[in-house]
Design a protein around this motif. Structure first.
Motif, PDB file in Angstrom:
ATOM      1  N   ASP A 141       0.858  -1.190   0.000  1.00  0.00           N
ATOM      2  CA  ASP A 141       0.000   0.000   0.000  1.00  0.00           C
ATOM      3  C   ASP A 141       0.894   1.239   0.000  1.00  0.00           C
ATOM      4  N   TYR A 142       1.470   1.545  -1.161  1.00  0.00           N
ATOM      5  CA  TYR A 142       2.339   2.714  -1.265  1.00  0.00           C
ATOM      6  C   TYR A 142       1.597   4.017  -1.017  1.00  0.00           C
ATOM      7  N   ALA A 143       0.298   4.018  -1.245  1.00  0.00           N
ATOM      8  CA  ALA A 143      -0.459   5.257  -1.112  1.00  0.00           C
ATOM      9  C   ALA A 143      -0.485   5.755   0.331  1.00  0.00           C
ATOM     10  N   GLU A 144      -0.707   4.856   1.281  1.00  0.00           N
ATOM     11  CA  GLU A 144      -0.884   5.288   2.667  1.00  0.00           C
ATOM     12  C   GLU A 144      -0.217   4.381   3.705  1.00  0.00           C
ATOM     13  N   GLY A 145      -0.029   3.094   3.385  1.00  0.00           N
ATOM     14  CA  GLY A 145       0.251   2.139   4.429  1.00  0.00           C
ATOM     15  C   GLY A 145       1.694   1.773   4.707  1.00  0.00           C
ATOM     16  N   MET A 146       2.653   2.318   3.951  1.00  0.00           N
ATOM     17  CA  MET A 146       4.059   1.959   4.153  1.00  0.00           C
ATOM     18  C   MET A 146       4.733   3.024   4.995  1.00  0.00           C
ATOM     19  N   GLY A 147       4.814   2.785   6.306  1.00  0.00           N
ATOM     20  CA  GLY A 147       5.277   3.815   7.227  1.00  0.00           C
ATOM     21  C   GLY A 147       6.646   4.366   6.890  1.00  0.00           C
ATOM     22  N   PHE A 148       7.632   3.496   6.671  1.00  0.00           N
ATOM     23  CA  PHE A 148       8.987   4.019   6.466  1.00  0.00           C
ATOM     24  C   PHE A 148       9.128   4.745   5.134  1.00  0.00           C
ATOM     25  N   LEU A 149       8.343   4.347   4.108  1.00  0.00           N
ATOM     26  CA  LEU A 149       8.387   5.072   2.842  1.00  0.00           C
ATOM     27  C   LEU A 149       7.631   6.390   2.925  1.00  0.00           C
ATOM     28  N   ARG A 150       6.557   6.442   3.696  1.00  0.00           N
ATOM     29  CA  ARG A 150       5.850   7.717   3.873  1.00  0.00           C
ATOM     30  C   ARG A 150       6.779   8.726   4.548  1.00  0.00           C
ATOM     31  N   HIS A 151       7.522   8.284   5.546  1.00  0.00           N
ATOM     32  CA  HIS A 151       8.484   9.178   6.201  1.00  0.00           C
ATOM     33  C   HIS A 151       9.620   9.559   5.250  1.00  0.00           C
ATOM     34  N   PHE A 152      10.073   8.595   4.461  1.00  0.00           N
ATOM     35  CA  PHE A 152      11.162   8.869   3.521  1.00  0.00           C
ATOM     36  C   PHE A 152      10.774   9.966   2.540  1.00  0.00           C
ATOM     37  N   TRP A 153       9.615   9.822   1.896  1.00  0.00           N
ATOM     38  CA  TRP A 153       9.231  10.794   0.866  1.00  0.00           C
ATOM     39  C   TRP A 153       8.809  12.130   1.481  1.00  0.00           C
ATOM     40  N   ALA A 154       8.275  12.122   2.679  1.00  0.00           N
ATOM     41  CA  ALA A 154       7.987  13.390   3.357  1.00  0.00           C
ATOM     42  C   ALA A 154       9.281  14.143   3.624  1.00  0.00           C
ATOM     43  N   ALA A 155      10.318  13.416   4.052  1.00  0.00           N
ATOM     44  CA  ALA A 155      11.618  14.045   4.272  1.00  0.00           C
ATOM     45  C   ALA A 155      12.208  14.537   2.954  1.00  0.00           C
ATOM     46  N   ALA A 156      12.064  13.735   1.893  1.00  0.00           N
ATOM     47  CA  ALA A 156      12.622  14.114   0.598  1.00  0.00           C
ATOM     48  C   ALA A 156      11.988  15.378   0.048  1.00  0.00           C
ATOM     49  N   THR A 157      10.664  15.480   0.146  1.00  0.00           N
ATOM     50  CA  THR A 157       9.994  16.664  -0.384  1.00  0.00           C
ATOM     51  C   THR A 157      10.235  17.889   0.486  1.00  0.00           C
ATOM     52  N   ALA A 158      10.548  17.673   1.776  1.00  0.00           N
ATOM     53  CA  ALA A 158      10.916  18.810   2.632  1.00  0.00           C
ATOM     54  C   ALA A 158      12.251  19.394   2.190  1.00  0.00           C
ATOM     55  N   VAL A 159      13.160  18.520   1.741  1.00  0.00           N
ATOM     56  CA  VAL A 159      14.466  18.976   1.256  1.00  0.00           C
ATOM     57  C   VAL A 159      14.357  19.511  -0.164  1.00  0.00           C
ATOM     58  N   ASP A 160      13.569  18.821  -0.997  1.00  0.00           N
ATOM     59  CA  ASP A 160      13.418  19.194  -2.406  1.00  0.00           C
ATOM     60  C   ASP A 160      11.988  18.910  -2.836  1.00  0.00           C
ATOM     61  N   PRO A 161      11.134  19.927  -2.973  1.00  0.00           N
ATOM     62  CA  PRO A 161       9.732  19.708  -3.317  1.00  0.00           C
ATOM     63  C   PRO A 161       9.512  18.900  -4.590  1.00  0.00           C
ATOM     64  N   SER A 162      10.463  18.926  -5.520  1.00  0.00           N
ATOM     65  CA  SER A 162      10.291  18.178  -6.762  1.00  0.00           C
ATOM     66  C   SER A 162      10.445  16.671  -6.567  1.00  0.00           C
ATOM     67  N   ALA A 163      10.923  16.237  -5.404  1.00  0.00           N
ATOM     68  CA  ALA A 163      11.124  14.805  -5.151  1.00  0.00           C
ATOM     69  C   ALA A 163       9.819  14.035  -5.166  1.00  0.00           C
ATOM     70  N   GLY A 164       8.719  14.704  -4.908  1.00  0.00           N
ATOM     71  CA  GLY A 164       7.427  14.028  -4.870  1.00  0.00           C
ATOM     72  C   GLY A 164       7.063  13.335  -6.166  1.00  0.00           C
ATOM     73  N   ALA A 165       7.633  13.763  -7.280  1.00  0.00           N
ATOM     74  CA  ALA A 165       7.329  13.139  -8.560  1.00  0.00           C
ATOM     75  C   ALA A 165       7.803  11.689  -8.622  1.00  0.00           C
TER      76      ALA A 165
END
Length: 267
Positions: A141-165
């Motif tokens: 459940d990449y959309a909501e259920g993967m805790g460590f990946l949700r934290h990873f991409w939240a951190a990535a977009t905080a550093v670089d907003p374009s990372a969300g792509a």
């Protein structure tokens, strides 16, 4: 950056450190819920390093068990981890080297999101099972259920907003129950059900969480591999600040997969 380049897994050991330890827990629960009788003929499509294949071999006493994997490196790892009567073949999930209607069960674990044409692979699975046979799979459940990946991409977009792509939640539409249900029904399968499987992902310390992201295989590790050393360090620090860390240094998170199954119509 080419996402497809990093979506392709080739080394079983790297996968085991990053996802394999968690995928084995999901495989065990998935197989338990299928509750199949001994002697069934099983087909595991995209068997990877053998997490699901070895679980079927250990729990189900299959009459026959074939794992199909397009990566020779993964296939070698799967062969080493699964006992007889398992066979592992190097082949594409979208062109299975099997005869029609010879298996009782066709399964696939954590693969569909990474296929360019998942509907083609599903049609191949349906072709391979007998009328009344079961076709089942699960995806993270990449959309909501993967805790460590949700934290990873939240951190990535905080550093670089374009990372969300590059975030799997945006790139992989099959990580949602409605999409899986629709795909199974479009393949002509009946009695379709979708259910969650949630497991704990307890990291012993921050390096236990961070180091697997340096493997260079998979979407998030691929993103890290493309960063400059300075930006990579910013990502590491941002992630460390985000994750919930206990007094003993452990990081308790959870991961969820969606499991779908249906039956080939009887003729």
């Amino acid at each position: 950056m080419s996402e497809r380049r990093f979506d392709v897994w080739t080394t079983g050991d790297a996968y085991e450190r990053y996802m394999g330890r968690w995928s084995r827990l999901v495989a065990d629960e998935f197989v338990r819920r299928l509750d199949r009788p001994p002697g069934d003929r099983w087909l595991d499509i995209g068997c990877g390093s053998g997490a699901l294949t070895s679980t079927v071999a250990a729990r189900c006493r299959p009459g026959a068990l074939l794992g199909v994997e397009r990566s020779a490196g993964f296939a070698a790892t799967a062969r080493a981890s699964t006992p007889p009567p398992t066979w592992v073949a190097v082949a594409d999930a979208q062109a299975l080297p099997v005869r029609d209607a010879v298996f009782d069960v066709a399964v696939s674990g954590l693969v569909l999101n990474f296929l360019p044409a998942p509907g083609v692979a599903l049609a191949q699975a349906v072709r391979g099972v007998r009328p009344g046979g079961v076709v089942a799979a699960y995806v993270w459940d990449y959309a909501e259920g993967m805790g460590f990946l949700r934290h990873f991409w939240a951190a990535a977009t905080a550093v670089d907003p374009s990372a969300g792509a590059h975030d799997e939640s945006r790139r992989f539409p099959l990580c949602r129950p409605s999409a899986l249900r629709a795909l199974w029904r479009e393949a002509g399968l009946t009695d379709v059900t979708v259910a969650p499987i949630e497991i704990p992902t307890l990291f012993a310390h921050f390096d236990d969480l961070w180091t697997p992201f340096l493997s260079g295989q998979g979407p998030a590790p691929g993103y890290v591999a493309a960063l400059s050393p300075d930006r990579r360090e910013q990502q590491r620090r941002a992630l460390r600040e985000r994750v919930p860390t206990q007094a003993d240094g452990t990081i308790p998170l959870t991961a969820r997969a969606w499991a779908v199954q249906g039956r080939r119509a009887t003729e």
